[in-house]
Design a protein around this motif. Structure first.
Motif, PDB file in Angstrom:
ATOM      1  N   ALA A   1       0.914   8.751  -7.423  1.00 55.87           N
ATOM      2  CA  ALA A   1       0.700   7.370  -7.772  1.00 55.87           C
ATOM      3  C   ALA A   1       1.509   5.841  -7.840  1.00 55.87           C
ATOM      4  CB  ALA A   1      -0.754   7.407  -8.728  1.00 55.87           C
ATOM      5  N   GLY A   2       1.791   4.733  -7.248  1.00 58.70           N
ATOM      6  CA  GLY A   2       3.008   3.877  -7.337  1.00 58.70           C
ATOM      7  C   GLY A   2       3.535   4.092  -6.729  1.00 58.70           C
ATOM      8  N   GLY A   3       4.537   3.505  -8.074  1.00 57.36           N
ATOM      9  CA  GLY A   3       5.378   4.055  -7.351  1.00 57.36           C
ATOM     10  C   GLY A   3       6.610   2.770  -6.352  1.00 57.36           C
ATOM     11  N   ASN A   4       5.519   1.454  -6.120  1.00 54.73           N
ATOM     12  CA  ASN A   4       6.095   1.227  -5.024  1.00 54.73           C
ATOM     13  C   ASN A   4       5.726  -0.459  -6.002  1.00 54.73           C
ATOM     14  OD1 ASN A   4       5.298   2.751  -2.891  1.00 54.73           O
ATOM     15  ND2 ASN A   4       3.550   2.829  -3.218  1.00 54.73           N
ATOM     16  N   GLY A   5       6.961  -0.090  -6.512  1.00 50.50           N
ATOM     17  CA  GLY A   5       6.588  -2.009  -7.729  1.00 50.50           C
ATOM     18  C   GLY A   5       5.838  -1.883  -8.425  1.00 50.50           C
ATOM     19  N   VAL A   6       5.842  -2.987  -9.200  1.00 53.91           N
ATOM     20  CA  VAL A   6       4.735  -3.921 -10.187  1.00 53.91           C
ATOM     21  C   VAL A   6       4.424  -5.087  -8.888  1.00 53.91           C
ATOM     22  CG1 VAL A   6       5.849  -5.690 -10.856  1.00 53.91           C
ATOM     23  CG2 VAL A   6       4.395  -4.812 -11.683  1.00 53.91           C
ATOM     24  N   GLY A   7       2.856  -4.278  -9.270  1.00 50.62           N
ATOM     25  CA  GLY A   7       2.090  -5.809  -8.164  1.00 50.62           C
ATOM     26  C   GLY A   7       0.563  -5.735  -8.523  1.00 50.62           C
ATOM     27  N   SER A   8      -0.467  -6.080  -7.909  1.00 51.72           N
ATOM     28  CA  SER A   8      -2.224  -5.366  -7.890  1.00 51.72           C
ATOM     29  C   SER A   8      -2.444  -5.089  -5.979  1.00 51.72           C
ATOM     30  CB  SER A   8      -2.626  -6.902  -7.690  1.00 51.72           C
ATOM     31  OG  SER A   8      -2.195  -7.877  -7.406  1.00 51.72           O
ATOM     32  N   GLY A   9      -1.494  -5.011  -5.769  1.00 50.28           N
ATOM     33  CA  GLY A   9      -1.891  -4.276  -3.843  1.00 50.28           C
ATOM     34  C   GLY A   9      -2.399  -2.778  -4.296  1.00 50.28           C
ATOM     35  N   ALA A  10      -3.161  -2.889  -3.342  1.00 48.94           N
ATOM     36  CA  ALA A  10      -3.869  -1.116  -3.759  1.00 48.94           C
ATOM     37  C   ALA A  10      -3.040   0.131  -3.543  1.00 48.94           C
ATOM     38  CB  ALA A  10      -5.002  -0.537  -2.053  1.00 48.94           C
ATOM     39  N   ASN A  11      -1.494  -0.661  -3.588  1.00 55.82           N
ATOM     40  CA  ASN A  11      -0.919   0.810  -3.180  1.00 55.82           C
ATOM     41  C   ASN A  11       0.494   0.517  -4.559  1.00 55.82           C
ATOM     42  OD1 ASN A  11       0.974  -1.304  -2.607  1.00 55.82           O
ATOM     43  ND2 ASN A  11       1.915   0.132  -0.834  1.00 55.82           N
ATOM     44  N   GLN A  12      -0.242  -0.359  -5.586  1.00 50.05           N
ATOM     45  CA  GLN A  12       0.406  -0.403  -6.377  1.00 50.05           C
ATOM     46  C   GLN A  12      -0.056  -0.344  -8.102  1.00 50.05           C
ATOM     47  OE1 GLN A  12       1.679  -4.319  -5.312  1.00 50.05           O
ATOM     48  NE2 GLN A  12       3.506  -4.101  -4.962  1.00 50.05           N
ATOM     49  N   LEU A  13       0.583  -0.973  -9.017  1.00 54.84           N
ATOM     50  CA  LEU A  13       0.480  -0.111 -10.126  1.00 54.84           C
ATOM     51  C   LEU A  13       0.369  -1.764 -10.916  1.00 54.84           C
ATOM     52  CD1 LEU A  13       0.047   3.695 -10.782  1.00 54.84           C
ATOM     53  CD2 LEU A  13      -1.935   2.083 -10.684  1.00 54.84           C
ATOM     54  N   HIS A  14       0.194  -1.874 -12.284  1.00 57.35           N
ATOM     55  CA  HIS A  14       0.838  -2.472 -13.137  1.00 57.35           C
ATOM     56  C   HIS A  14       0.522  -2.117 -14.593  1.00 57.35           C
ATOM     57  CE1 HIS A  14       1.787  -7.485 -14.663  1.00 57.35           C
ATOM     58  NE2 HIS A  14       1.814  -6.224 -15.435  1.00 57.35           N
ATOM     59  N   SER A  15       1.624  -1.825 -15.573  1.00 58.69           N
ATOM     60  CA  SER A  15       1.835  -0.663 -16.933  1.00 58.69           C
ATOM     61  C   SER A  15       0.165  -0.184 -16.919  1.00 58.69           C
ATOM     62  CB  SER A  15       1.376  -1.998 -17.723  1.00 58.69           C
ATOM     63  OG  SER A  15       1.891  -3.153 -17.865  1.00 58.69           O
ATOM     64  N   PRO A  16       0.466   1.159 -15.947  1.00 64.15           N
ATOM     65  CA  PRO A  16      -1.016   2.112 -15.934  1.00 64.15           C
ATOM     66  C   PRO A  16      -0.327   3.057 -17.835  1.00 64.15           C
ATOM     67  CG  PRO A  16       0.751   2.484 -14.627  1.00 64.15           C
ATOM     68  CD  PRO A  16       1.358   1.725 -14.732  1.00 64.15           C
ATOM     69  N   ARG A  17      -1.952   2.864 -18.048  1.00 59.62           N
ATOM     70  CA  ARG A  17      -1.631   3.395 -19.450  1.00 59.62           C
ATOM     71  C   ARG A  17      -2.069   4.562 -19.850  1.00 59.62           C
ATOM     72  NH1 ARG A  17       1.187   0.792 -23.270  1.00 59.62           N
ATOM     73  NH2 ARG A  17      -0.063   0.561 -24.957  1.00 59.62           N
ATOM     74  N   SER A  18      -3.059   4.873 -18.828  1.00 56.87           N
ATOM     75  CA  SER A  18      -3.578   6.423 -18.720  1.00 56.87           C
ATOM     76  C   SER A  18      -4.095   7.139 -17.782  1.00 56.87           C
ATOM     77  CB  SER A  18      -4.663   6.669 -20.260  1.00 56.87           C
ATOM     78  OG  SER A  18      -5.857   5.826 -20.163  1.00 56.87           O
ATOM     79  N   VAL A  19      -4.450   8.541 -17.557  1.00 52.79           N
ATOM     80  CA  VAL A  19      -4.776   8.922 -16.428  1.00 52.79           C
ATOM     81  C   VAL A  19      -5.383   9.995 -16.843  1.00 52.79           C
ATOM     82  CG1 VAL A  19      -2.529  10.224 -16.000  1.00 52.79           C
ATOM     83  CG2 VAL A  19      -3.907   9.705 -14.136  1.00 52.79           C
ATOM     84  N   VAL A  20      -6.210  10.614 -15.802  1.00 50.85           N
ATOM     85  CA  VAL A  20      -7.052  11.772 -16.722  1.00 50.85           C
ATOM     86  C   VAL A  20      -7.302  12.188 -15.031  1.00 50.85           C
ATOM     87  CG1 VAL A  20      -9.672  10.272 -15.600  1.00 50.85           C
ATOM     88  CG2 VAL A  20      -9.238  13.178 -17.741  1.00 50.85           C
ATOM     89  N   VAL A  21      -8.267  13.868 -14.604  1.00 54.23           N
ATOM     90  CA  VAL A  21      -7.762  14.090 -13.067  1.00 54.23           C
ATOM     91  C   VAL A  21      -9.384  14.965 -13.011  1.00 54.23           C
ATOM     92  CG1 VAL A  21      -6.344  16.031 -11.748  1.00 54.23           C
ATOM     93  CG2 VAL A  21      -5.512  14.593 -13.522  1.00 54.23           C
ATOM     94  N   ASP A  22      -9.775  14.940 -11.798  1.00 55.76           N
ATOM     95  CA  ASP A  22     -10.444  15.923 -11.903  1.00 55.76           C
ATOM     96  C   ASP A  22     -10.238  17.167 -10.726  1.00 55.76           C
ATOM     97  OD1 ASP A  22     -10.815  15.144  -9.002  1.00 55.76           O
ATOM     98  OD2 ASP A  22     -12.279  13.223  -8.804  1.00 55.76           O
ATOM     99  N   SER A  23     -11.707  18.045 -10.693  1.00 55.45           N
ATOM    100  CA  SER A  23     -11.359  19.209 -10.296  1.00 55.45           C
ATOM    101  C   SER A  23     -11.104  19.215  -8.801  1.00 55.45           C
ATOM    102  CB  SER A  23     -12.746  19.917  -9.925  1.00 55.45           C
ATOM    103  OG  SER A  23     -13.692  19.105  -9.254  1.00 55.45           O
ATOM    104  N   SER A  24     -10.584  18.252  -7.980  1.00 51.43           N
ATOM    105  CA  SER A  24     -10.457  17.842  -6.987  1.00 51.43           C
ATOM    106  C   SER A  24      -8.823  17.697  -7.517  1.00 51.43           C
ATOM    107  CB  SER A  24     -10.886  17.124  -5.818  1.00 51.43           C
ATOM    108  OG  SER A  24     -10.671  15.905  -6.643  1.00 51.43           O
ATOM    109  N   GLY A  25      -8.117  17.068  -8.223  1.00 51.95           N
ATOM    110  CA  GLY A  25      -6.800  16.569  -8.494  1.00 51.95           C
ATOM    111  C   GLY A  25      -6.665  15.335  -8.315  1.00 51.95           C
TER     112      GLY A  25
END
Length: 573
Positions: free
Chosen positions: A480-504
């Motif tokens: 996920a992300g890896g497209n530089g900092v920003g607010s676009g749908a393909n971007q993240l800005h300071s992601p702090r945590s993540v959780v995963v569901d049964s489908s990955g």
């Protein structure tokens, strides 16, 4: 090696020596002790036969009579099968370079309905992590939980039936497990009442039931609570009694645990309920308020939440059965500091399968472990010194503790919860290569579905995935992300945590964009499921830190900048 002599009841020998110090000769000698059990088993089956004959006078117990007789009829299989198991254990023992895990088991009786006596030893460098259980095993049958009080609380994938048994052993609330041979699904239950009476034929399934009183150390007792109020997010049964002079109304809630399964079509309410803290975003230090909450840990069987109340230098625990509730302090609340009963900047928090509490203190550069049932008067013990320790994730099957070192751009794995650590990701200086991290903050080990390690690589604005058993030499994958900092749908800005569901699918606390993003497997962009605008309104967030799901698939968010915990109800599953 000293051991207790097997006497008049069916029992097993627990070695008193530190497992990590045993050599192969000692272990080989310990296997010989199993021969002492054979006559005890024969004596026990004679007793079973006698009991079965006595029970024949009671028609209601015919199912149990049949089961006992089938067990007794196959006594002659015991020695041969046990001998085979011991030979296999010795063969595997010779292949080991070091002793981290030894499983010795004894199989007896038929493949239809039988008794499987299991002696499990699980160790990870220190003797305190020794657990054992006895389980009865019923092959070719499934448990009809809809007709009983069984509580399915987890569904995982395991490659073998033995790993399914070990998964149950690792979960202190597990009372039974069902292994599906065709799919390798392993279902864990918190209870299994009237097990033989409710068995249904299914040749694909093997059901295993923990024999009461044989878990060592014993697991906690799950209780049913009665309250005088209700919550819209929980099911309840209300009864009323009216007389000529008074009317009384009570609401009874039962601790029911279910498996939370969400999909790419799941949706959540866009307006949240504040389940703890100030709805208006005001900070405070009472037991109903928070000051910059960061990490969270969800106790699913008891439907309780543990929160790192960072600004108040304490760890709180409270029930979600009737929010908002008054919390109890389970660690800290002794002022700011780095003593073993204090915190300076507690962020990460988690429990292992035995109930031990782990807290990562960013400012004190340390990870502290507290015993089960700790409170504000309890002093912890230092697990490790770690520069800028942030979020913690526990693999409940192994009790491996994963901790992020933000300034070290490294994720460490404390194997089995011991003080001995290995690098699980990063550790190659700050950078954006696939074996590097830059100021990581969150870590999540998914032992339920993908058996992989996920890291929120904050300053690279991406989520990294590493395979199980990864090291500093392992190259991860950007998921996920890896497209530089920003607010676009393909971007993240300071992601702090993540959780995963049964489908990955990933669910990311995208703090800099004040939103929670859902990122499907192999997708090039994500979608916002809640938040997106900074503010204190019920549809807004202010620097979300941690995201997780409760057992009803409601989304929980620690809304740090608003000093509150928000619950977004599942609306479409």
């Amino acid at each position: 090696m000293s051991a207790t002599t097997v006497k008049n009841s069916l029992s097993f020998v627990m070695p008193t020596t530190d497992i990590s110090l045993l050599d192969y000769t000692e272990i080989d000698q310990s296997l010989n002790l199993w021969s002492d059990i054979f006559p005890i088993i024969e004596k026990q089956i004679v007793t079973l036969t006698t009991v079965a004959q006595e029970m024949q006078e009671c028609p209601e117990r015919q199912k149990y009579v049949d089961a006992l007789m089938k067990i007794a009829m196959r006594v002659n299989d015991v020695e041969d099968k046990a001998t085979t198991c011991i030979k296999e254990a010795r063969t595997q023992l010779k292949k080991l370079n070091s002793l981290h895990q030894l499983t010795v088991y004894l199989v007896m009786a038929s493949t239809r309905i039988c008794l499987w006596l299991i002696y499990m030893i699980i160790t990870h460098s220190v003797g305190e992590n020794t657990h054992s259980i006895l389980m009865s095993l019923i092959t070719g049958s499934k448990f009809e939980s809809a007709n009983t009080t069984s509580l399915l609380f987890a569904k995982i994938t395991t490659s073998t039936i033995m790993k399914c048994q070990m998964a149950c052993l690792a979960q202190v609330y597990c009372r039974a497990a069902s292994f599906h041979q065709s799919t390798s699904n392993c279902e864990l239950f918190t209870d299994m009442s009237n097990e033989i009476a409710n068995m249904q034929p299914d040749t694909d399934i093997t059901t295993m039931i923990v024999i009461a009183g044989t878990r060592s150390p014993p697991g906690p007792t799950i209780t049913t609570a009665t309250t005088t109020s209700s919550s819209s997010s929980l099911s309840s049964t209300t009864t009323s009694t009216t007389t000529s002079t008074t009317t009384t109304s009570t609401t009874t809630k039962t601790s029911t645990t279910t498996v939370c399964t969400v999909s790419s079509q799941s949706t959540w309410s866009q307006t949240a309920t504040t389940i703890f803290g100030s709805q208006a975003g005001t900070s405070g230090s009472t037991l109903s308020l928070l000051n910059s909450p960061v990490g969270m840990y969800y106790d699913q069987p008891n439907n309780r939440l543990i929160v790192a109340d960072t600004g108040n230098y304490r760890i709180l625990q409270f029930s979600l059965n009737n929010p908002p509730a008054v919390a109890t302090v389970v660690a800290g609340s002794n002022g700011q500091g780095c003593n073993m009963n204090q915190f300076n900047n507690a962020g990460g928090v988690a429990r292992d399968s035995s109930g031990k509490l782990y807290v990562a203190d960013y400012a004190c550069n340390q990870v502290v472990r507290f015993p089960p049932n700790s409170n504000s008067t309890t002093s912890g013990t230092l697990l490790a010194s770690l520069t800028e320790a942030t979020i913690i994730s526990v693999n409940a099957l192994t009790n491996d503790i994963y901790v992020v070192s933000a300034s070290g751009s490294t994720v460490y794995n404390f194997v089995g919860g011991s003080g001995s650590s290995v690098i699980a990701a990063g550790g190659n200086s700050i950078g954006n290569a696939l074996n590097q991290l830059a100021g990581p903050n969150g870590v999540y080990y998914d032992y339920l579905y993908t058996n992989a390690l996920y890291v929120t690589d904050q300053n690279n604005y991406r989520i990294m995935k590493f395979p199980s058993g990864s090291t500093s030499a392992t190259y991860g994958t950007v998921v996920a992300g890896g497209n530089g900092v920003g607010s676009g749908a393909n971007q993240l800005h300071s992601p702090r945590s993540v959780v995963v569901d049964s489908s990955g699918t990933l669910y990311i606390a995208d703090a800099g964009n004040n939103r929670v993003q859902r990122w499907l497997t192999n997708a090039t962009s994500g979608t916002t499921i809640v938040g997106g605008v900074s503010g204190t309104a019920s549809n807004q967030l202010n620097w979300p830190e941690t995201v997780l799901f409760d057992r009803y698939c409601n989304l929980l968010v620690s809304d740090r900048g608003n000093n509150r915990i928000q619950l977004f109800n599942l609306t479409t599953s």
